[in-house]
Design a protein around this motif. Structure first.
Motif, mmCIF file in Angstrom:
data_model
loop_
_atom_site.group_PDB
_atom_site.id
_atom_site.type_symbol
_atom_site.label_atom_id
_atom_site.label_comp_id
_atom_site.label_asym_id
_atom_site.label_seq_id
_atom_site.Cartn_x
_atom_site.Cartn_y
_atom_site.Cartn_z
ATOM 1 N N THR A 137 0.844 -1.186 0.000
ATOM 2 C CA THR A 137 0.000 0.000 0.000
ATOM 3 C C THR A 137 0.880 1.238 0.000
ATOM 4 O OG1 THR A 137 -0.116 0.334 2.394
ATOM 5 C CG2 THR A 137 -1.694 -1.234 1.418
ATOM 6 N N GLN A 138 0.256 2.370 -0.243
ATOM 7 C CA GLN A 138 1.002 3.633 -0.210
ATOM 8 C C GLN A 138 1.414 4.017 1.203
ATOM 9 O OE1 GLN A 138 -1.800 6.260 -2.014
ATOM 10 N NE2 GLN A 138 -3.221 6.205 -0.297
ATOM 11 N N PHE A 139 0.888 3.294 2.196
ATOM 12 C CA PHE A 139 1.206 3.586 3.596
ATOM 13 C C PHE A 139 2.288 2.666 4.157
ATOM 14 C CE2 PHE A 139 -3.272 4.626 2.834
ATOM 15 C CZ PHE A 139 -3.184 6.009 2.961
ATOM 16 N N GLY A 140 2.898 1.855 3.288
ATOM 17 C CA GLY A 140 4.001 1.017 3.717
ATOM 18 C C GLY A 140 3.644 -0.392 4.154
ATOM 19 N N GLN A 141 2.360 -0.736 4.145
ATOM 20 C CA GLN A 141 1.979 -2.102 4.505
ATOM 21 C C GLN A 141 2.156 -3.008 3.288
ATOM 22 O OE1 GLN A 141 -1.561 -0.249 4.914
ATOM 23 N NE2 GLN A 141 -1.762 -0.350 7.127
ATOM 24 N N SER A 142 2.414 -4.273 3.564
ATOM 25 C CA SER A 142 2.502 -5.233 2.465
ATOM 26 C C SER A 142 1.833 -6.534 2.897
ATOM 27 C CB SER A 142 3.955 -5.493 2.068
ATOM 28 O OG SER A 142 4.616 -6.236 3.065
ATOM 29 N N ALA A 143 1.436 -7.306 1.894
ATOM 30 C CA ALA A 143 0.754 -8.566 2.196
ATOM 31 C C ALA A 143 0.954 -9.538 1.048
ATOM 32 C CB ALA A 143 -0.740 -8.330 2.421
ATOM 33 N N PRO A 144 0.951 -10.823 1.359
ATOM 34 C CA PRO A 144 0.979 -11.822 0.301
ATOM 35 C C PRO A 144 -0.371 -11.853 -0.423
ATOM 36 C CG PRO A 144 0.755 -12.881 2.431
ATOM 37 C CD PRO A 144 0.934 -11.427 2.690
ATOM 38 N N VAL A 145 -0.351 -12.364 -1.633
ATOM 39 C CA VAL A 145 -1.555 -12.456 -2.466
ATOM 40 C C VAL A 145 -1.921 -13.921 -2.641
ATOM 41 C CG1 VAL A 145 -2.501 -11.994 -4.769
ATOM 42 C CG2 VAL A 145 -1.046 -10.294 -3.642
#
Length: 174
Positions: A137-145
């Motif tokens: 995300t633009q807020f620095g969060q990340s996640a697997p898909v």
């Protein structure tokens, strides 16, 4: 991303579903009805099981594209899917209901990660970028898909419309 890219030309045939201890009398719903419902739903409920078999349900955003449900999650459901990839995704819009049953898998290829990132941008106006094997995300969060490939989809229009309860089966090796 255009709607043409997100659509899959092959549509499964529907049959009357067994519901409320009887087979719906019909007529069956067309595939376009449930596909539109799955595409337009704002929120979905993902159901997984923990390693000890405890059900785990949570709301999430996702997209229905190419006859597959695409989602990302930082939640423990991702860990649960490693142990048992079987899952269900459920939607209700008004009295219209759809349920996807199938097998999930982690997505790491950039071309597949982009399906979710671009679809979320169009559907939710939420910017996701693809970096390595995750969305960010633009807020620095990340996640697997993940993708949930359906074995079966069910759908009907309200309790009063149960006669139209329809089941769409997908080929086992997709």
């Amino acid at each position: 991303m255009t709607a043409e890219v997100l659509k899959n030309a092959q549509e499964p045939a529907g049959t009357s579903a067994f519901i409320f201890n009887q087979t719906a009398s019909g007529p069956v719903k067309p595939w376009s009805w449930v596909s539109d419902l799955l595409e337009s739903a704002p929120t979905y409920w993902l159901v997984t099981t923990s390693p000890d078999g405890t059900p785990h349900s949570r709301p999430l955003w996702g997209i229905w594209a190419r006859n597959v449900f695409w989602f990302s999650s930082q939640n423990r459901c991702g860990e649960f899917l490693k142990v048992n990839p079987r899952a269900s995704v459920n939607v209700q819009l008004g009295e219209d209901v759809a349920m996807i049953e199938g097998k999930s898998s982690r997505v790491t290829a950039a071309s597949e990660l982009s399906v979710l990132a671009e679809g979320v941008g169009v559907k939710y106006d939420w910017k996701l970028s693809v970096i390595e094997d995750r969305v960010h995300t633009q807020f620095g969060q990340s996640a697997p898909v993940f993708r949930l490939d359906p074995d079966r989809v069910y759908g009907w229009s309200g309790i009063a419309g149960w006669e139209s309860a329809t089941r769409w089966d997908f080929p086992p090796s997709r």
